[in-house]
Design a protein around this motif. Structure first.
Motif, short mmCIF file in Angstrom:
data_model
loop_
_atom_site.label_atom_id
_atom_site.label_comp_id
_atom_site.label_asym_id
_atom_site.label_seq_id
_atom_site.Cartn_x
_atom_site.Cartn_y
_atom_site.Cartn_z
N TYR A 298 -4.38 9.68 -2.16
CA TYR A 298 -3.23 8.88 -1.75
C TYR A 298 -3.41 8.37 -0.32
N TYR B 45 -0.77 6.94 2.78
CA TYR B 45 0.61 6.74 3.23
C TYR B 45 0.59 6.16 4.63
N GLN C 155 2.99 6.04 8.19
CA GLN C 155 4.11 6.67 8.87
C GLN C 155 4.31 5.99 10.21
N LEU D 134 7.26 9.10 5.20
CA LEU D 134 5.94 8.85 4.61
C LEU D 134 6.07 7.72 3.59
N PHE E 40 4.65 5.41 0.90
CA PHE E 40 3.53 5.35 -0.05
C PHE E 40 2.86 3.98 -0.01
N TYR F 243 -2.45 4.76 -4.59
CA TYR F 243 -2.78 6.02 -5.24
C TYR F 243 -3.95 5.77 -6.19
N GLN G 145 -6.21 7.53 -9.08
CA GLN G 145 -6.06 8.63 -10.03
C GLN G 145 -7.26 8.66 -10.96
N ASP H 276 -2.77 2.69 -8.41
CA ASP H 276 -1.39 2.24 -8.27
C ASP H 276 -1.25 1.63 -6.88
N SER I 196 1.24 -0.28 -5.84
CA SER I 196 2.60 -0.80 -5.72
C SER I 196 3.19 -0.68 -4.32
N PHE J 78 9.58 17.61 4.83
CA PHE J 78 9.67 16.60 3.78
C PHE J 78 9.70 17.27 2.41
N THR K 83 3.15 5.97 -12.76
CA THR K 83 1.84 6.57 -12.55
C THR K 83 1.94 7.98 -12.01
N LYS L 286 3.00 9.08 -9.17
CA LYS L 286 2.52 9.19 -7.80
C LYS L 286 3.41 10.13 -7.00
N LEU L 287 2.88 10.65 -5.91
CA LEU L 287 3.60 11.59 -5.06
C LEU L 287 4.41 10.79 -4.03
N ILE L 288 5.72 10.96 -4.08
CA ILE L 288 6.61 10.27 -3.16
C ILE L 288 7.44 11.29 -2.40
N PHE L 289 7.93 10.88 -1.22
CA PHE L 289 8.59 11.82 -0.32
C PHE L 289 9.98 11.38 0.05
N GLY L 290 10.79 12.38 0.41
CA GLY L 290 12.07 12.12 1.01
C GLY L 290 11.90 11.61 2.43
#
Lengths: 114, 111
Positions: free
Chosen positions: A33, A35, A37, A43, A45, A48, A50, A56, A58, B88, B96, B98-102
């Motif tokens: 991944y 990210y 910041q 964070l 996105f 990604y 895989q 991905d 997006s 977080f 997909t 995917k890993l998403i965060f607050g």
């Protein structure tokens, strides 16, 4: 190495120049991944990878941003024609299988566009 | 898209106090992760939750996976100055997974 490695740790570039940020994931991790910041923010996105599936993309904010992952290992995030709003910390993470397991982060690349 | 609502946004506490933060969503998730990020570092995993209703501890940290699978909380007991950082929550979601965060909770602890 034992962890996710990112390089460079810091990058200062002039507005309009292209930059490449590198991520070496943990060996054997199939998911990777990116990210972004911004200062004091969460964070965001970006992209990604895989396994062998199509990435991905997006979260990429514009067509100036692109990323590759060669041989299922190292990844490069490229930002073309950098703008000042691109200044941020770019974080990479990897995980062992496709989904549902813990992801481990690198220390990030701090990008400053002047 | 899916959103994680994390609260509070920030907390300023005295050393020794207990802390509680939470994440909620309108969607169901099957894995909840809690990370801590210290200044100048990447986030580090604290606790992973895989089962609805699960309560997991890691030292002074306790996290729970909500029974509805739409929320999770993290508690820190007897806070100390080194607890300072941004916390977080994270989930796997979207088409997909995917890993998403607050949005994160900034914790400041005054000695």
């Amino acid at each position: 190495g034992a962890g996710v490695s990112q390089s460079p740790s810091n990058k200062v570039t002039e507005k309009g120049k292209d930059v490449e940020l590198r991520c070496d994931p943990i060996s054997g991790h199939t998911a990777l991944y990116w990210y972004r910041q911004s200062l004091g923010q969460g964070l965001e996105f970006l992209i990604y990878f895989q396994g062998n599936s199509a990435p991905d993309k997006s979260g990429l904010p514009s067509d100036r941003f692109s990323a590759e992952r060669t041989g299922g290992s190292v990844s490069t995030l490229t930002i073309q024609r950098t703008q000042q709003e691109d200044s941020a910390v770019y974080l990479c993470a990897s995980s062992r299988i496709l989904t549902g397991t813990e992801a481990f982060f690198g220390q990030g690349t701090r990008l400053t566009v002047v | 898209g899916q959103q994680l609502n994390q609260s509070p946004q920030s907390m300023f506490i005295q050393e020794g106090e207990d802390v509680s933060m939470n994440c909620t969503s309108s969607s169901i998730f099957n894995t909840w992760l809690w990370y801590k990020q210290e200044p100048g570092e990447g986030p580090v995993l604290l606790i992973a939750l895989y089962k609805a209703g699960e309560l997991t501890s890691n030292g002074r940290l306790t996290a729970q996976f909500g029974i509805t699978r739409k929320d999770s909380f993290l508690n820190i007991s007897a806070s100390i100055p080194s607890d300072v950082g941004i916390y977080f929550c994270g989930v796997y979601g979207g088409a997909t997974n995917k890993l998403i965060f607050g949005t994160g909770t900034l914790l400041a602890v005054q000695p």
